[in-house]
Design a protein around this motif. Structure first.
Motif, PDB file in Angstrom:
ATOM      1  N   GLU A   1       0.859  -1.176   0.000  1.00 48.46           N
ATOM      2  CA  GLU A   1       0.000   0.000   0.000  1.00 48.46           C
ATOM      3  C   GLU A   1       0.897   1.227   0.000  1.00 48.46           C
ATOM      4  OE1 GLU A   1      -3.504   1.123   2.889  1.00 48.46           O
ATOM      5  OE2 GLU A   1      -1.669   2.156   3.526  1.00 48.46           O
ATOM      6  N   LEU A   2       0.729   2.093  -0.990  1.00 46.72           N
ATOM      7  CA  LEU A   2       1.507   3.324  -1.062  1.00 46.72           C
ATOM      8  C   LEU A   2       0.753   4.456  -0.377  1.00 46.72           C
ATOM      9  CD1 LEU A   2       3.959   4.924  -2.210  1.00 46.72           C
ATOM     10  CD2 LEU A   2       2.493   5.467  -4.178  1.00 46.72           C
ATOM     11  N   CYS A   3       1.461   5.194   0.484  1.00 46.28           N
ATOM     12  CA  CYS A   3       0.859   6.349   1.149  1.00 46.28           C
ATOM     13  C   CYS A   3       1.963   7.355   1.449  1.00 46.28           C
ATOM     14  CB  CYS A   3       0.145   5.940   2.424  1.00 46.28           C
ATOM     15  SG  CYS A   3       1.265   5.363   3.729  1.00 46.28           S
ATOM     16  N   SER A   4       1.622   8.419   2.122  1.00 44.92           N
ATOM     17  CA  SER A   4       2.604   9.382   2.623  1.00 44.92           C
ATOM     18  C   SER A   4       2.243   9.699   4.062  1.00 44.92           C
ATOM     19  CB  SER A   4       2.587  10.661   1.776  1.00 44.92           C
ATOM     20  OG  SER A   4       1.346  11.347   1.929  1.00 44.92           O
ATOM     21  N   ALA A   5       3.121  10.424   4.748  1.00 47.62           N
ATOM     22  CA  ALA A   5       2.836  10.915   6.108  1.00 47.62           C
ATOM     23  C   ALA A   5       2.353   9.827   7.055  1.00 47.62           C
ATOM     24  CB  ALA A   5       1.810  12.043   6.043  1.00 47.62           C
ATOM     25  N   LEU A   6       3.172   8.807   7.243  1.00 49.52           N
ATOM     26  CA  LEU A   6       2.802   7.720   8.152  1.00 49.52           C
ATOM     27  C   LEU A   6       2.640   8.185   9.591  1.00 49.52           C
ATOM     28  CD1 LEU A   6       4.815   4.528   7.104  1.00 49.52           C
ATOM     29  CD2 LEU A   6       2.347   4.826   7.217  1.00 49.52           C
ATOM     30  N   SER A   7       3.297   9.293   9.956  1.00 54.24           N
ATOM     31  CA  SER A   7       3.232   9.765  11.337  1.00 54.24           C
ATOM     32  C   SER A   7       1.817  10.132  11.770  1.00 54.24           C
ATOM     33  CB  SER A   7       4.151  10.988  11.516  1.00 54.24           C
ATOM     34  OG  SER A   7       3.751  12.037  10.651  1.00 54.24           O
ATOM     35  N   CYS A   8       0.927  10.419  10.804  1.00 54.57           N
ATOM     36  CA  CYS A   8      -0.458  10.738  11.155  1.00 54.57           C
ATOM     37  C   CYS A   8      -1.417   9.663  10.633  1.00 54.57           C
ATOM     38  CB  CYS A   8      -0.855  12.111  10.622  1.00 54.57           C
ATOM     39  SG  CYS A   8      -0.834  12.266   8.827  1.00 54.57           S
ATOM     40  N   GLY A   9      -0.889   8.478  10.388  1.00 53.79           N
ATOM     41  CA  GLY A   9      -1.730   7.372   9.953  1.00 53.79           C
ATOM     42  C   GLY A   9      -1.814   7.192   8.454  1.00 53.79           C
ATOM     43  N   GLY A  10      -1.120   8.060   7.704  1.00 46.32           N
ATOM     44  CA  GLY A  10      -1.089   7.927   6.260  1.00 46.32           C
ATOM     45  C   GLY A  10      -1.998   8.911   5.546  1.00 46.32           C
ATOM     46  N   LEU A  11      -1.474   9.531   4.474  1.00 49.47           N
ATOM     47  CA  LEU A  11      -2.251  10.442   3.647  1.00 49.47           C
ATOM     48  C   LEU A  11      -2.027  10.109   2.172  1.00 49.47           C
ATOM     49  CD1 LEU A  11      -1.552  13.883   5.412  1.00 49.47           C
ATOM     50  CD2 LEU A  11      -3.591  12.441   5.637  1.00 49.47           C
ATOM     51  N   THR A  12      -2.753  10.772   1.295  1.00 48.09           N
ATOM     52  CA  THR A  12      -2.635  10.550  -0.137  1.00 48.09           C
ATOM     53  C   THR A  12      -1.218  10.880  -0.609  1.00 48.09           C
ATOM     54  OG1 THR A  12      -4.943  11.215  -0.395  1.00 48.09           O
ATOM     55  CG2 THR A  12      -3.605  11.117  -2.390  1.00 48.09           C
ATOM     56  N   PRO A  13      -0.562   9.987  -1.336  1.00 44.90           N
ATOM     57  CA  PRO A  13       0.782  10.262  -1.843  1.00 44.90           C
ATOM     58  C   PRO A  13       0.736  11.181  -3.068  1.00 44.90           C
ATOM     59  CG  PRO A  13       0.068   8.110  -2.569  1.00 44.90           C
ATOM     60  CD  PRO A  13      -1.007   8.627  -1.660  1.00 44.90           C
ATOM     61  N   SER A  14       1.891  11.622  -3.517  1.00 46.44           N
ATOM     62  CA  SER A  14       1.970  12.514  -4.673  1.00 46.44           C
ATOM     63  C   SER A  14       1.672  11.757  -5.962  1.00 46.44           C
ATOM     64  CB  SER A  14       3.358  13.139  -4.765  1.00 46.44           C
ATOM     65  OG  SER A  14       4.328  12.146  -5.071  1.00 46.44           O
ATOM     66  N   VAL A  15       1.273  12.501  -6.989  1.00 37.30           N
ATOM     67  CA  VAL A  15       0.972  11.907  -8.287  1.00 37.30           C
ATOM     68  C   VAL A  15       2.209  11.241  -8.875  1.00 37.30           C
ATOM     69  CG1 VAL A  15       0.288  12.411 -10.665  1.00 37.30           C
ATOM     70  CG2 VAL A  15      -0.913  13.504  -8.772  1.00 37.30           C
ATOM     71  N   SER A  16       3.382  11.861  -8.708  1.00 36.04           N
ATOM     72  CA  SER A  16       4.609  11.276  -9.261  1.00 36.04           C
ATOM     73  C   SER A  16       4.949   9.956  -8.595  1.00 36.04           C
ATOM     74  CB  SER A  16       5.777  12.260  -9.112  1.00 36.04           C
ATOM     75  OG  SER A  16       5.981  12.598  -7.750  1.00 36.04           O
ATOM     76  N   ALA A  17       4.739   9.871  -7.268  1.00 34.77           N
ATOM     77  CA  ALA A  17       5.000   8.608  -6.568  1.00 34.77           C
ATOM     78  C   ALA A  17       4.025   7.532  -7.030  1.00 34.77           C
ATOM     79  CB  ALA A  17       4.880   8.818  -5.063  1.00 34.77           C
ATOM     80  N   VAL A  18       2.774   7.905  -7.221  1.00 33.46           N
ATOM     81  CA  VAL A  18       1.759   6.960  -7.681  1.00 33.46           C
ATOM     82  C   VAL A  18       2.085   6.456  -9.088  1.00 33.46           C
ATOM     83  CG1 VAL A  18      -0.673   6.657  -8.284  1.00 33.46           C
ATOM     84  CG2 VAL A  18      -0.053   7.938  -6.227  1.00 33.46           C
ATOM     85  N   SER A  19       2.534   7.357  -9.964  1.00 33.28           N
ATOM     86  CA  SER A  19       2.851   6.954 -11.337  1.00 33.28           C
ATOM     87  C   SER A  19       3.977   5.935 -11.370  1.00 33.28           C
ATOM     88  CB  SER A  19       3.216   8.183 -12.176  1.00 33.28           C
ATOM     89  OG  SER A  19       4.386   8.811 -11.677  1.00 33.28           O
ATOM     90  N   LYS A  20       4.965   6.095 -10.478  1.00 31.93           N
ATOM     91  CA  LYS A  20       6.072   5.132 -10.420  1.00 31.93           C
ATOM     92  C   LYS A  20       5.601   3.779  -9.898  1.00 31.93           C
ATOM     93  CE  LYS A  20       9.930   8.379  -9.889  1.00 31.93           C
ATOM     94  NZ  LYS A  20      11.063   8.790  -9.023  1.00 31.93           N
ATOM     95  N   VAL A  21       4.746   3.800  -8.893  1.00 32.58           N
ATOM     96  CA  VAL A  21       4.245   2.550  -8.322  1.00 32.58           C
ATOM     97  C   VAL A  21       3.376   1.803  -9.327  1.00 32.58           C
ATOM     98  CG1 VAL A  21       2.648   1.614  -6.594  1.00 32.58           C
ATOM     99  CG2 VAL A  21       4.421   3.209  -5.900  1.00 32.58           C
ATOM    100  N   ALA A  22       2.607   2.537 -10.118  1.00 35.42           N
ATOM    101  CA  ALA A  22       1.755   1.898 -11.115  1.00 35.42           C
ATOM    102  C   ALA A  22       2.573   1.083 -12.103  1.00 35.42           C
ATOM    103  CB  ALA A  22       0.935   2.958 -11.850  1.00 35.42           C
ATOM    104  N   LEU A  23       3.826   1.494 -12.346  1.00 34.54           N
ATOM    105  CA  LEU A  23       4.694   0.771 -13.276  1.00 34.54           C
ATOM    106  C   LEU A  23       5.133  -0.582 -12.731  1.00 34.54           C
ATOM    107  CD1 LEU A  23       6.967   3.723 -14.477  1.00 34.54           C
ATOM    108  CD2 LEU A  23       5.020   2.698 -15.677  1.00 34.54           C
ATOM    109  N   LEU A  24       5.007  -0.768 -11.410  1.00 31.08           N
ATOM    110  CA  LEU A  24       5.420  -2.037 -10.796  1.00 31.08           C
ATOM    111  C   LEU A  24       4.515  -3.196 -11.193  1.00 31.08           C
ATOM    112  CD1 LEU A  24       6.349  -0.849  -7.178  1.00 31.08           C
ATOM    113  CD2 LEU A  24       7.907  -1.419  -9.047  1.00 31.08           C
TER     114      LEU A  24
END
Length: 405
Positions: A25-48
């Motif tokens: 599961e890709l997310c950001s800001a784990l310190s607050c339980g996780g938030l929506t990640p950036s579009v660039s990070a999502v685009s890279k993960v989609a390639l996986l």
């Protein structure tokens, strides 16, 4: 049982999948339980998807910290993000939304599932369970009818081991009624307790901090806290090995059996768990069940009956809101067993109890009050309540100590 790893970058996702994780599961800001990640990070993960075609890859869509009751504009933002991520090749998103009464916001969930992506319902469900707004079974029903495929939950507690009872109920109910639904257990899961989830039939466990280490390569800012954590390949591999080769649970940390007293005395849970939260006394025809938040009006009726019986009706100060917070909030102050006539289904008594501390025994359960309505106190009263008393309540594990008169 399979492993899902919570990651904050595409490189961490790659490490987890390369180490044998079945899902990320890709997310950001784990310190607050996780938030929506950036579009660039999502685009890279989609390639996986091309490198790991059998892996389950999901992206968290959560616009802000705090609760899960969203405004119309926040809902529009969630919809926009889901559409954007889907256009990048993302097949699955992890989302959640509640109504002000802490029920699932089903109409909004349906809006998301109708976008053509697989939906994992995130830990907003733990708020629902913690406040007793819905039962584990009704929550699964509502999620399934909204088009949700997976539910991520710690059973309404901070730790998955503490919420094991609710997780087990959801797993069993989903298997029977929604075989394509996956319940993903989470909440502080590590090597010491992971075997407990496998024994309960959990198909997926979700981990984060237990497989992370501090990235010592990243420079530390002299002005801002900048500690960065990354996924440890060895920790992921070790956890997967623990899943595939279970051994005797470690004694260094508490297991499910040790932690259940934090919820309610073990005997109560064990007895009620075997009969779907309801125990029936064959001798008296009484059904006993652990109360939920929707039962508060009935609890108040029983308390009023007790006050009248003891000739102190004016001494009653508790209100519905007080009972809802103290009995079904994040820090429960009491538990209540409700007694119902097996035939009529009408309430005929209650047992009110809470935890205290004994010099000799440590943590103990105190029975504050046991009240049986008048028609159920005598053998010749007729009906299903006849002869009910302390023995029936003891069958549910209550009455270890008595704080009342």
């Amino acid at each position: 049982m399979k492993l899902e790893v919570c990651c904050t970058s595409s490189s961490c996702c790659s490490i987890a999948l390369e180490s044998g994780a079945a899902a990320v599961e890709l997310c950001s800001a784990l310190s607050c339980g996780g938030l929506t990640p950036s579009v660039s990070a999502v685009s890279k993960v989609a390639l996986l998807h091309s490198d790991y075609p059998t892996a389950h890859i999901t992206v968290l869509v959560r616009p802000r910290p705090s609760d899960f009751v969203y405004t119309p504009s926040e809902k529009d933002l969630i919809i926009s993000d889901v559409k954007a991520f889907a256009s990048l090749g993302v097949h699955s998103v992890t989302v959640g939304c509640l109504t002000p009464s802490l029920h699932l916001d089903s109409p909004f969930l349906k809006r998301i599932t109708e976008l053509g992506v697989e939906v994992t319902l995130h830990r907003c469900v733990d708020d629902v369970l913690a406040y007793g707004a819905m039962s584990p079974e009704s929550l699964v029903d509502e999620a399934a009818t909204s088009g949700v495929s997976r539910i991520l939950t710690s059973g309404g507690e901070k730790l998955g081991l503490e919420g094991m009872l609710n997780i087990s109920k959801m797993v069993e109910y989903a298997k029977e009624h929604y075989p394509l639904m996956t319940i993903v257990a989470c909440g502080g899961i590590d090597e010491d307790g992971i075997g407990e989830f496998k024994e309960k039939g959990v198909e997926f466990v979700h981990v984060g901090s237990s497989v992370m280490v501090v990235d010592e390569v990243v420079n530390k800012s002299p002005l801002f806290h900048s500690e960065t954590k990354i996924i440890s390949a060895s920790k992921v591999s070790s956890l997967i090995n623990k899943i595939n080769n279970p051994t005797t649970p470690s004694t260094s940390k508490k297991t499910y059996a040790d932690l259940t007293p934090h919820l309610i005395e073990k005997t109560v849970l064990k007895t009620l768990e075997k009969s779907n939260d309801t125990l029936t006394s064959k001798e008296s025809g009484i059904k006993i069940h652990l109360s939920l938040k929707p039962d508060v009006p009935e609890i108040i009726n029983q308390i009023v009956g007790l006050a009248v019986y003891e000739k102190v009706p004016d001494a009653l100060n508790v209100t519905r809101s007080i009972l809802e917070v103290d009995g079904f909030g994040s820090e429960r102050q009491f538990y209540c067993l409700l007694l119902r006539d097996e035939v009529s289904g009408e309430g005929c008594g209650f047992a009110f109890f809470y935890f205290a501390y004994s010099t000799w025994e440590g943590r103990v359960l105190y029975l504050e009050d046991l009240y049986i309505e008048e028609e159920g106190r005598y053998e010749d009263a007729g009906g299903g309540c006849e002869g009910v008393g302390v023995q029936e309540v003891r069958l549910a594990g209550v009455g270890l100590e008595h704080a009342g008169d």
